[in-house]
Design a protein around this motif. Structure first.
Motif, mmCIF file in Angstrom:
data_model
loop_
_atom_site.group_PDB
_atom_site.id
_atom_site.type_symbol
_atom_site.label_atom_id
_atom_site.label_comp_id
_atom_site.label_asym_id
_atom_site.label_seq_id
_atom_site.Cartn_x
_atom_site.Cartn_y
_atom_site.Cartn_z
ATOM 1 N N GLY A 192 0.809 -1.189 -0.158
ATOM 2 C CA GLY A 192 -0.017 0.053 0.006
ATOM 3 C C GLY A 192 0.922 1.337 0.209
ATOM 4 O O GLY A 192 0.724 2.277 -0.901
ATOM 5 N N VAL A 193 2.010 1.082 0.838
ATOM 6 C CA VAL A 193 2.828 2.235 0.915
ATOM 7 C C VAL A 193 3.635 2.522 -0.484
ATOM 8 O O VAL A 193 3.673 3.719 -0.935
ATOM 9 N N ASP A 194 4.163 1.486 -0.894
ATOM 10 C CA ASP A 194 4.785 1.647 -2.365
ATOM 11 C C ASP A 194 3.938 1.956 -3.321
ATOM 12 O O ASP A 194 4.465 2.919 -4.125
ATOM 13 N N LEU A 195 2.653 1.749 -3.397
ATOM 14 C CA LEU A 195 1.705 1.970 -4.400
ATOM 15 C C LEU A 195 1.466 3.506 -4.206
ATOM 16 O O LEU A 195 1.363 4.348 -5.186
ATOM 17 N N ALA A 196 1.047 4.143 -2.937
ATOM 18 C CA ALA A 196 1.159 5.468 -2.793
ATOM 19 C C ALA A 196 2.055 6.290 -3.120
ATOM 20 O O ALA A 196 2.199 7.309 -3.619
ATOM 21 N N VAL A 197 3.401 5.822 -2.949
ATOM 22 C CA VAL A 197 4.741 6.465 -3.471
ATOM 23 C C VAL A 197 4.877 6.661 -4.759
ATOM 24 O O VAL A 197 5.043 7.652 -5.262
ATOM 25 N N LEU A 198 4.522 5.800 -5.408
ATOM 26 C CA LEU A 198 4.219 5.327 -6.773
ATOM 27 C C LEU A 198 3.442 6.528 -7.432
ATOM 28 O O LEU A 198 3.483 7.321 -8.263
ATOM 29 N N TRP A 199 2.205 6.627 -6.915
ATOM 30 C CA TRP A 199 1.152 7.518 -7.427
ATOM 31 C C TRP A 199 1.535 8.969 -7.172
ATOM 32 O O TRP A 199 1.393 9.846 -7.838
ATOM 33 N N CYS A 200 2.148 9.206 -5.929
ATOM 34 C CA CYS A 200 2.773 10.710 -5.559
ATOM 35 C C CYS A 200 3.731 10.958 -6.730
ATOM 36 O O CYS A 200 3.758 12.213 -7.073
ATOM 37 N N THR A 201 4.524 10.169 -6.897
ATOM 38 C CA THR A 201 5.700 10.329 -8.045
ATOM 39 C C THR A 201 5.102 10.599 -9.182
ATOM 40 O O THR A 201 5.480 11.670 -9.941
ATOM 41 N N VAL A 202 4.032 9.801 -9.551
ATOM 42 C CA VAL A 202 3.414 10.062 -11.045
ATOM 43 C C VAL A 202 2.783 11.411 -11.014
ATOM 44 O O VAL A 202 2.743 12.195 -11.763
ATOM 45 N N ILE A 203 2.090 11.930 -9.640
ATOM 46 C CA ILE A 203 1.130 13.028 -9.691
ATOM 47 C C ILE A 203 2.011 14.263 -9.710
ATOM 48 O O ILE A 203 1.853 15.211 -10.285
ATOM 49 N N ALA A 204 3.187 14.136 -9.101
ATOM 50 C CA ALA A 204 4.405 15.168 -9.271
ATOM 51 C C ALA A 204 4.932 15.443 -10.576
ATOM 52 O O ALA A 204 5.146 16.504 -10.752
ATOM 53 N N ALA A 205 4.968 14.090 -11.196
ATOM 54 C CA ALA A 205 5.732 14.321 -12.246
ATOM 55 C C ALA A 205 4.831 14.962 -13.413
ATOM 56 O O ALA A 205 5.259 15.733 -14.364
ATOM 57 N N VAL A 206 3.588 14.394 -13.478
ATOM 58 C CA VAL A 206 2.447 15.277 -14.312
ATOM 59 C C VAL A 206 2.356 16.555 -13.991
ATOM 60 O O VAL A 206 2.325 17.601 -14.776
ATOM 61 N N GLY A 207 2.375 17.053 -12.729
ATOM 62 C CA GLY A 207 2.173 18.497 -12.256
ATOM 63 C C GLY A 207 3.484 19.378 -12.699
ATOM 64 O O GLY A 207 3.411 20.378 -13.362
ATOM 65 N N THR A 208 4.582 18.736 -12.735
ATOM 66 C CA THR A 208 5.672 19.560 -13.168
ATOM 67 C C THR A 208 5.613 19.474 -14.585
ATOM 68 O O THR A 208 6.272 20.592 -15.115
ATOM 69 N N ALA A 209 5.339 18.524 -15.455
ATOM 70 C CA ALA A 209 5.256 18.512 -16.891
ATOM 71 C C ALA A 209 4.245 19.565 -17.178
ATOM 72 O O ALA A 209 4.333 20.422 -18.194
ATOM 73 N N ALA A 210 3.007 19.763 -16.353
ATOM 74 C CA ALA A 210 2.049 20.664 -16.843
ATOM 75 C C ALA A 210 2.521 21.957 -16.457
ATOM 76 O O ALA A 210 2.311 22.968 -17.291
ATOM 77 N N GLY A 211 3.188 22.267 -15.278
ATOM 78 C CA GLY A 211 3.803 23.521 -15.090
ATOM 79 C C GLY A 211 4.736 24.019 -16.231
ATOM 80 O O GLY A 211 4.946 25.177 -16.677
ATOM 81 N N LEU A 212 5.574 22.981 -16.599
ATOM 82 C CA LEU A 212 6.430 23.413 -17.469
ATOM 83 C C LEU A 212 6.067 23.698 -18.927
ATOM 84 O O LEU A 212 6.535 24.681 -19.716
ATOM 85 N N LEU A 213 4.965 22.932 -19.378
ATOM 86 C CA LEU A 213 4.292 23.224 -20.435
ATOM 87 C C LEU A 213 3.446 24.441 -20.695
ATOM 88 O O LEU A 213 3.718 25.048 -21.223
ATOM 89 N N TYR A 214 3.128 25.159 -19.184
ATOM 90 C CA TYR A 214 2.494 26.130 -19.296
ATOM 91 C C TYR A 214 3.359 27.240 -19.545
ATOM 92 O O TYR A 214 2.954 28.307 -20.303
ATOM 93 N N ARG A 215 4.501 27.386 -18.858
ATOM 94 C CA ARG A 215 5.687 28.311 -18.891
ATOM 95 C C ARG A 215 6.237 28.314 -20.288
ATOM 96 O O ARG A 215 6.428 29.438 -20.693
ATOM 97 N N ALA A 216 6.329 27.145 -20.828
ATOM 98 C CA ALA A 216 6.915 27.131 -22.037
ATOM 99 C C ALA A 216 6.124 27.411 -23.518
ATOM 100 O O ALA A 216 6.427 28.150 -24.396
ATOM 101 N N LEU A 217 4.768 26.973 -23.201
ATOM 102 C CA LEU A 217 3.631 27.179 -24.448
ATOM 103 C C LEU A 217 2.753 28.052 -24.203
ATOM 104 O O LEU A 217 2.309 29.107 -24.839
ATOM 105 N N LEU A 218 2.245 27.830 -22.996
ATOM 106 C CA LEU A 218 0.840 28.579 -22.784
ATOM 107 C C LEU A 218 0.855 30.049 -22.408
ATOM 108 O O LEU A 218 0.158 30.835 -22.745
ATOM 109 N N ALA A 219 1.640 30.433 -21.717
ATOM 110 C CA ALA A 219 1.812 31.788 -21.277
ATOM 111 C C ALA A 219 2.227 32.612 -22.246
ATOM 112 O O ALA A 219 1.491 33.768 -22.564
#
Length: 108
Positions: free
Chosen positions: A7-34
């Motif tokens: 359960g902890v391993d799965l939670a860590v994996l999901w947190c990592t995925v969410i952080a990666a997607v959030g970071t990618a979205a932020g970079l995409l916003y700064r690079a293209l959308l702004a």
């Protein structure tokens, strides 16, 4: 690297995925959308300048480009009327009359 608790391993994996997607979205916003947002704002300003803006409380109306060009053309026609000889009512006709009178006085 695992904790041994699925359960902890799965939670860590999901947190990592969410952080990666959030970071990618932020970079995409700064690079293209702004920059795209800034471009659309500037194009909107250009459209407002071209078409004009109506008056609103505390702010006078601003005429558009075509209305301003029409005003300039009318003013230019008035100036043209005054600087060309015509029916005797223009500034040019008055200057010519004064010049002729002055020439007559000097010749006498």
């Amino acid at each position: 690297m695992t904790t041994g608790i699925p359960g902890v391993d799965l939670a860590v994996l999901w947190c990592t995925v969410i952080a990666a997607v959030g970071t990618a979205a932020g970079l995409l916003y700064r690079a293209l959308l702004a920059p795209l947002r800034r471009l659309t704002v500037r194009l909107g300003d250009l459209a407002d300048d071209w078409t004009g803006t109506p008056a609103r409380p505390g702010v006078p109306a601003r005429p558009g480009v075509m209305e301003r060009l029409e005003t300039i053309e009318r003013q230019l026609a008035d100036v043209r009327h005054e600087v060309r000889p015509n029916s005797g009512h223009s500034l040019r006709d008055a200057v010519d009359r004064v010049d002729e009178r002055t020439r007559q006085i000097v010749d006498e």
